[in-house]
Design a protein around this motif. Sequence first.
Motif, PDB file in Angstrom:
ATOM      1  N   HIS A  71      53.859  44.183  20.266  1.00  0.00           N
ATOM      2  CA  HIS A  71      53.464  44.867  21.494  1.00  0.00           C
ATOM      3  C   HIS A  71      54.114  46.248  21.542  1.00  0.00           C
ATOM      4  O   HIS A  71      55.324  46.379  21.338  1.00  0.00           O
ATOM      5  CB  HIS A  71      53.869  44.061  22.719  1.00  0.00           C
ATOM      6  N   ILE A  72      53.310  47.258  21.838  1.00  0.00           N
ATOM      7  CA  ILE A  72      53.786  48.644  21.806  1.00  0.00           C
ATOM      8  C   ILE A  72      54.266  49.054  23.189  1.00  0.00           C
ATOM      9  O   ILE A  72      53.555  48.927  24.184  1.00  0.00           O
ATOM     10  CB  ILE A  72      52.670  49.586  21.324  1.00  0.00           C
ATOM     11  N   LYS A  73      55.475  49.576  23.203  1.00  0.00           N
ATOM     12  CA  LYS A  73      56.060  50.066  24.446  1.00  0.00           C
ATOM     13  C   LYS A  73      55.874  51.569  24.595  1.00  0.00           C
ATOM     14  O   LYS A  73      55.651  52.066  25.709  1.00  0.00           O
ATOM     15  CB  LYS A  73      57.548  49.723  24.473  1.00  0.00           C
ATOM     16  N   SER A  74      55.973  52.300  23.489  1.00  0.00           N
ATOM     17  CA  SER A  74      55.826  53.746  23.537  1.00  0.00           C
ATOM     18  C   SER A  74      55.292  54.245  22.200  1.00  0.00           C
ATOM     19  O   SER A  74      55.434  53.580  21.167  1.00  0.00           O
ATOM     20  CB  SER A  74      57.163  54.420  23.859  1.00  0.00           C
ATOM     21  N   PHE A  75      54.669  55.416  22.261  1.00  0.00           N
ATOM     22  CA  PHE A  75      54.081  56.056  21.086  1.00  0.00           C
ATOM     23  C   PHE A  75      54.516  57.511  21.079  1.00  0.00           C
ATOM     24  O   PHE A  75      54.485  58.183  22.110  1.00  0.00           O
ATOM     25  CB  PHE A  75      52.551  55.964  21.148  1.00  0.00           C
ATOM     26  N   CYS A  76      54.921  58.015  19.895  1.00  0.00           N
ATOM     27  CA  CYS A  76      55.311  59.424  19.776  1.00  0.00           C
ATOM     28  C   CYS A  76      54.830  59.973  18.441  1.00  0.00           C
ATOM     29  O   CYS A  76      55.028  59.335  17.393  1.00  0.00           O
ATOM     30  CB  CYS A  76      56.835  59.596  19.868  1.00  0.00           C
ATOM     31  N   TRP A  77      54.206  61.162  18.471  1.00  0.00           N
ATOM     32  CA  TRP A  77      53.846  61.850  17.239  1.00  0.00           C
ATOM     33  C   TRP A  77      55.089  62.470  16.623  1.00  0.00           C
ATOM     34  O   TRP A  77      55.890  63.112  17.314  1.00  0.00           O
ATOM     35  CB  TRP A  77      52.838  62.965  17.514  1.00  0.00           C
ATOM     36  N   LEU A  78      55.263  62.310  15.316  1.00  0.00           N
ATOM     37  CA  LEU A  78      56.317  62.994  14.579  1.00  0.00           C
ATOM     38  C   LEU A  78      55.754  64.213  13.859  1.00  0.00           C
ATOM     39  O   LEU A  78      56.393  65.243  13.773  1.00  0.00           O
ATOM     40  CB  LEU A  78      56.977  62.042  13.579  1.00  0.00           C
ATOM     41  N   VAL A 117      42.105  47.720  25.865  1.00  0.00           N
ATOM     42  CA  VAL A 117      42.374  46.290  26.048  1.00  0.00           C
ATOM     43  C   VAL A 117      43.847  46.055  25.783  1.00  0.00           C
ATOM     44  O   VAL A 117      44.501  46.803  25.061  1.00  0.00           O
ATOM     45  CB  VAL A 117      41.524  45.431  25.090  1.00  0.00           C
ATOM     46  N   GLY A 118      44.377  44.995  26.385  1.00  0.00           N
ATOM     47  CA  GLY A 118      45.774  44.682  26.126  1.00  0.00           C
ATOM     48  C   GLY A 118      46.327  43.689  27.134  1.00  0.00           C
ATOM     49  O   GLY A 118      45.664  43.295  28.102  1.00  0.00           O
ATOM     50  N   SER A 119      47.549  43.317  26.927  1.00  0.00           N
ATOM     51  CA  SER A 119      48.234  42.362  27.788  1.00  0.00           C
ATOM     52  C   SER A 119      48.536  42.976  29.144  1.00  0.00           C
ATOM     53  O   SER A 119      48.692  44.193  29.286  1.00  0.00           O
ATOM     54  CB  SER A 119      49.541  41.919  27.106  1.00  0.00           C
ATOM     55  N   ASN A 120      48.663  42.144  30.148  1.00  0.00           N
ATOM     56  CA  ASN A 120      48.958  42.610  31.512  1.00  0.00           C
ATOM     57  C   ASN A 120      50.354  43.202  31.626  1.00  0.00           C
ATOM     58  O   ASN A 120      50.640  43.930  32.578  1.00  0.00           O
ATOM     59  CB  ASN A 120      48.817  41.456  32.507  1.00  0.00           C
ATOM     60  N   THR A 121      51.201  42.910  30.669  1.00  0.00           N
ATOM     61  CA  THR A 121      52.587  43.390  30.742  1.00  0.00           C
ATOM     62  C   THR A 121      52.777  44.721  30.013  1.00  0.00           C
ATOM     63  O   THR A 121      53.909  45.202  29.913  1.00  0.00           O
ATOM     64  CB  THR A 121      53.534  42.352  30.129  1.00  0.00           C
ATOM     65  N   THR A 122      51.702  45.304  29.509  1.00  0.00           N
ATOM     66  CA  THR A 122      51.817  46.551  28.761  1.00  0.00           C
ATOM     67  C   THR A 122      51.119  47.686  29.487  1.00  0.00           C
ATOM     68  O   THR A 122      50.085  47.492  30.132  1.00  0.00           O
ATOM     69  CB  THR A 122      51.207  46.413  27.348  1.00  0.00           C
ATOM     70  N   LEU A 123      51.680  48.887  29.363  1.00  0.00           N
ATOM     71  CA  LEU A 123      51.113  50.084  29.959  1.00  0.00           C
ATOM     72  C   LEU A 123      50.370  50.895  28.915  1.00  0.00           C
ATOM     73  O   LEU A 123      50.734  50.862  27.735  1.00  0.00           O
ATOM     74  CB  LEU A 123      52.225  50.949  30.558  1.00  0.00           C
ATOM     75  N   PRO A 124      49.352  51.655  29.319  1.00  0.00           N
ATOM     76  CA  PRO A 124      48.669  52.547  28.363  1.00  0.00           C
ATOM     77  C   PRO A 124      49.542  53.758  28.061  1.00  0.00           C
ATOM     78  O   PRO A 124      50.396  54.154  28.865  1.00  0.00           O
ATOM     79  CB  PRO A 124      47.389  52.938  29.100  1.00  0.00           C
ATOM     80  N   ILE A 125      49.306  54.351  26.893  1.00  0.00           N
ATOM     81  CA  ILE A 125      50.067  55.528  26.459  1.00  0.00           C
ATOM     82  C   ILE A 125      49.070  56.551  25.930  1.00  0.00           C
ATOM     83  O   ILE A 125      48.133  56.206  25.198  1.00  0.00           O
ATOM     84  CB  ILE A 125      51.079  55.172  25.353  1.00  0.00           C
ATOM     85  N   LEU A 126      49.272  57.827  26.279  1.00  0.00           N
ATOM     86  CA  LEU A 126      48.423  58.923  25.829  1.00  0.00           C
ATOM     87  C   LEU A 126      49.282  60.007  25.194  1.00  0.00           C
ATOM     88  O   LEU A 126      50.282  60.425  25.786  1.00  0.00           O
ATOM     89  CB  LEU A 126      47.637  59.523  27.003  1.00  0.00           C
ATOM     90  N   PHE A 162      57.206  52.199  19.312  1.00  0.00           N
ATOM     91  CA  PHE A 162      58.370  51.477  19.805  1.00  0.00           C
ATOM     92  C   PHE A 162      57.892  50.171  20.416  1.00  0.00           C
ATOM     93  O   PHE A 162      57.027  50.158  21.293  1.00  0.00           O
ATOM     94  CB  PHE A 162      59.118  52.318  20.850  1.00  0.00           C
ATOM     95  N   ASP A 163      58.445  49.060  19.933  1.00  0.00           N
ATOM     96  CA  ASP A 163      57.988  47.756  20.415  1.00  0.00           C
ATOM     97  C   ASP A 163      58.878  47.254  21.540  1.00  0.00           C
ATOM     98  O   ASP A 163      59.845  47.908  21.946  1.00  0.00           O
ATOM     99  CB  ASP A 163      57.911  46.749  19.263  1.00  0.00           C
ATOM    100  N   MET A 164      58.560  46.072  22.051  1.00  0.00           N
ATOM    101  CA  MET A 164      59.273  45.517  23.189  1.00  0.00           C
ATOM    102  C   MET A 164      60.719  45.140  22.857  1.00  0.00           C
ATOM    103  O   MET A 164      61.539  44.979  23.755  1.00  0.00           O
ATOM    104  CB  MET A 164      58.518  44.287  23.718  1.00  0.00           C
TER     105      MET A 164
END
Length: 893
Positions: free
Chosen positions: A429-436, A366-375, A444-446
Amino acid sequence: MSDLIGEKNAILSLSKDDNPLLDDFDLTPSSIDDNLFGIPVLTSLPSLESILYETDPALDSISLTSSLQNQNFQQDNENSPNNLTNLNSSELSSISFDSSLETNNRPLDNYILKIHHQQQDAISTDESFIEVHKHTQIKHGSLLKIQELETVSNQISLCIERTNYGHPTTIDVLLHRMIAIGTTKSVVLLFEHQTQTLKHCLNSDLTNGAVSALNFNSDGTRLLVGHARGRIQMYDCSNGKLLRNISNDIHGPDTAILNIKFTHDPTVAVFSDSGGSVYVLQFTRHLKRGYQSKCLFSGSRGEVCTLEPLLFYQQHESLTTDTNEKLEQHPLKSMYIVALATFTKVFLLALKSQNNVKILRVQQLVGSNTTLPILKWQFIIVKVSDKVSCINPILAAVRDRQCTFIQIQHVRDDEVHLTQLKQITVDYHIKSFCWLNARTFALFDMSERAHVIDQRSEEQLECLSLSYCELIYNTIFFKSLATGGNVSSALALAGQNACYQTLISSQGCIFLLGTHTVYEIRLRDWSERLDFFIENGKNQYEQALELAYLMLLGKAKGLTGLSIDPVKRRQCISERMVSLLQAYLKYSLNYECPQSGAIDLLKQHYRNVLPRSIDYCLLIDRLDLLFGLIYEIFSKDSIAHGIYLQCLEPYILKNRFDTMSPMVLKDFINYYVENNHLNQLEHCLNRLDVSSLDIEQIIQITRKYNLYMTLLRIYSEAFKDFTTVLKEIIEKLEYDIAENNGTCYSTKMTLIGNQALVFIQTTLVGEIYPFGGRLSSDLAQFGRNEIVDFLSFLHPRRTGGLLYSNLRTLLHFNTRDFFNLLTMAFDNEEFLNDVDTIKRRAFCDILLRVMVDDVQFSSHQISILFNFLSRQLAKTGQQHIFVQGMLFEQVRN
C-alpha cells in the motif's frame, strides 16, 4: 528531469538437386569390356558430390601403383591427419575440410574460425586456462542519500523545549532557498536552506489553530500559510511581514485548510479544505492588498483530498538554457492546469481557457478506504527527431497499490491531447509518491519504507526503512479536530495516513518532517554511488568497478549528476574508473595478497585480479594503462609477471585488442617460447596487427620453430608476397616424404601442408589468411593471379625432371582437399573476374596432363579430377569427350 519515459563471400553449395552436373551424359563406352577392366555396372552416373562425400570401406585395401598413393588414400577419410581440420592443432578432429561444401552461403573465414574455436582448449596454456572476465549484474548500490538537517533540527528541538512555539506539523521547501516549518502554536519557522540559519519566526494568533498547510511562490518571496481553523495568511519572506490575513469566511465554515498551492502565477493560488471543496484565490492590489475567492469544486460532489497545479518555474540547474527557455515559453502555461483528486477520481482542469474553466480529463482511481490519492507532476523531454525535442508534463496519479502516468501534449490554443502512458502495480500500500527524476521515483509504503523504482523497467532499485525518522502525520487536520471534527468518516479514516504536508518533494529532493528532526533525501550523485562501495573502510572495489562499467554502458539506473553529452559522460566515467582501478590494484596487491601458504594461492589471486583489470582497461580504451602502469606493477614479481602475460592470451584470441607495446610483446614472445607454448604463441601472433610487430624478430622465431601459419600471414599481409613461403613449404613437403621413403608425411609437415592448402584457398576466394576478412580488390586480384601462376610453374626442382613440381607436390599431398579448394575458387565470381579465361583453361589443361601422365595417380584420384573438369566444362556448355577419352585411357593403362 532527464529523457523520455519508456523508449564473404558466399561459397556455393554443390547440391545434388540444384546442380546435376553429369546426369545428362552417358559415359559408358560400348566397346570396352567391363569385366576385363573391372569396371562396375552403374545404373546411373554418380554426381560430383556423391563421389566427394562417399565413404569407401575398402579404400585402405586398394592396391595402388606406389606407396605414396597408398599413403595419400589412407589419409583420405575424415580421421586422416592429412585432413585440413588439423590446421590449428596436431590433434584429430571430426570436421572434414570438404564439409565446408555442405552449407550454403557459409563464408570461408567462418569455417576457419569454427576450427579455431574447437581447438581453444588445446590453444590455452597448459598451466592454467585464464578466463576472460565475465561481468555479472550486481545491485545498483545505494541510490538514496539520507541526511539530517542538523541545524534546522536543533532549532525545532529548542522550540519544543524552551519556547511555546509548539511541535512541528508541516513543512515546505523551495530548494536551495527557503525552508518553512509550521507548528501546533500557529508559528512558522523560516530558514535559509543552504546555511540552515533561522531567518524569521512568523507568529500568528493562537486562535487560528495549528499550521496545517504551507507553500512558497515561485521566487521564494511569498509564503502562504493555512491553519487548522480555516484562516489563510500571506507573508513576505524577505522581512517576515504579514501581507494578507485572509479570513475563514472565503470557504466552508468550520473546516481546516488541508492543501494550499501557488500556481506559476504568484497572483493565483488554489486551496482545499476539510469539507472536500476546492477554491481559487486571486490576489489583487489596488489601494491596498486584497483577494477574491471562487469555488472551483464543491465537496458535495465528492471530497477532494489533494490538489496539484502544474508549475513551470521549477527549473533544474542541470538543464540546458534552451530547455529552461522552453519551460518559460511553454504553451500550456497560459491554461493554468490543475489536477484534483477525490477518493475515486482524478480531474484535470484548465482554469483559464475560452470557456473559463475546462475539464480536460477524468481518470478513475481505485484503492482501499484507508489510502489517500496522491498527485505529482514531472516534465519529460520528448525527442521528436534528432534535432527537435519538446517538453511534456507527466502526471503521476497514485492510490493504494497502483500508479497511473498521464502525459499532456499541447495541440493548439487551449486544445490538448492526453495519453495514459502506463500503469504500475506494486504489492504494498502506497502512502506517498515522489519524483526523483524523470526516470526514477520513490514510493513510501505504510511501513515507512522507501522503494526506489525505475519507471521504464519497473525494477525496484533500492528499499530502505525510514521508520527511525518518526514521520509526522496530518491526521488531526483531516479529522478537523480544531473545528469540532465535522468531516466525513471516509476522510477521517483515510486521514490516519495523511502526510501531504510532512513528506514533500522539491525538484528531485525529498524532505521528511519528523517529530524532532528534518531529513533531506535525494539521489546520490553517480560519483557518490561509487564512493559508497569504498568509503568507511568497505573497500568494495570490485562492486564499484562493476557499477562504473554499467554506467559506461548506459545500463545503470537512477543516475544523476552526469552530463547529457555522451562524450563528456564517457570521459567522466572513464577517468573515475582509472582512479578506481589504480586503487583496486593497490589494495588487492598490498592488503588482499596471500602472505603465506602454497604458491598456487598466490597464482590464483593474480588470476582473479588481472582479468578484471584488463577488461576495464579495454572497456575505457586505455591500453596505455594496461601496458604501462599495470605492466610495471606485475613485472616486479616473476610469478605475477608470468600470470600477467598469460592473462593477455584469451583477450588476444577474442580480438579484444590487436596491438601491444614493444616491451610487453617482447616479454610475451620470450615467455611463450621459454615455456614451449608455441601453438598458443602462433595463434596470438596471428591476431595481432602486423604493423605493430617486429617483423624481423617474428620471422626469425617463426622459421626457427616452423610456425608457418604466422609466416604465411606476415609475408602476404606485410610484404604482399603470396608465394615465397609456399615455395618453402613445397620444398619441406618434398624433403619430408623423401625422408620417410615416400610412405607418409610427418605429423608436423601434415599440419604445415594443410595450412598451405587453406592459405591457397583463402587467397583464391579473396579472404585474409588465416581468420577471415576481405582483401582489397586490387590485392585480391594480385594474390589470385600469383597463386595460379605459382601452381602453374613449369621449372622442375627435385622431382627428377618432372614438370609442374609445385602443383604435383600439392596433388600428391592431398588430392581431394586440393580439388575442394579449387572448386570453391572456380565457383567464386570474383576469382572468375580476376583470373582470365585463358589462364583458367591453361591451368585445367595442366591439371589434366599432370595427373594423366603420372602413373602414381590412381583411378580414384583421376575421377576427382574428372568431376572437377566436368563441372567447369559443364558451366561453359562444352562436351566431355576429351575428358572422357583421357579417363578411359588412364583406366586401360
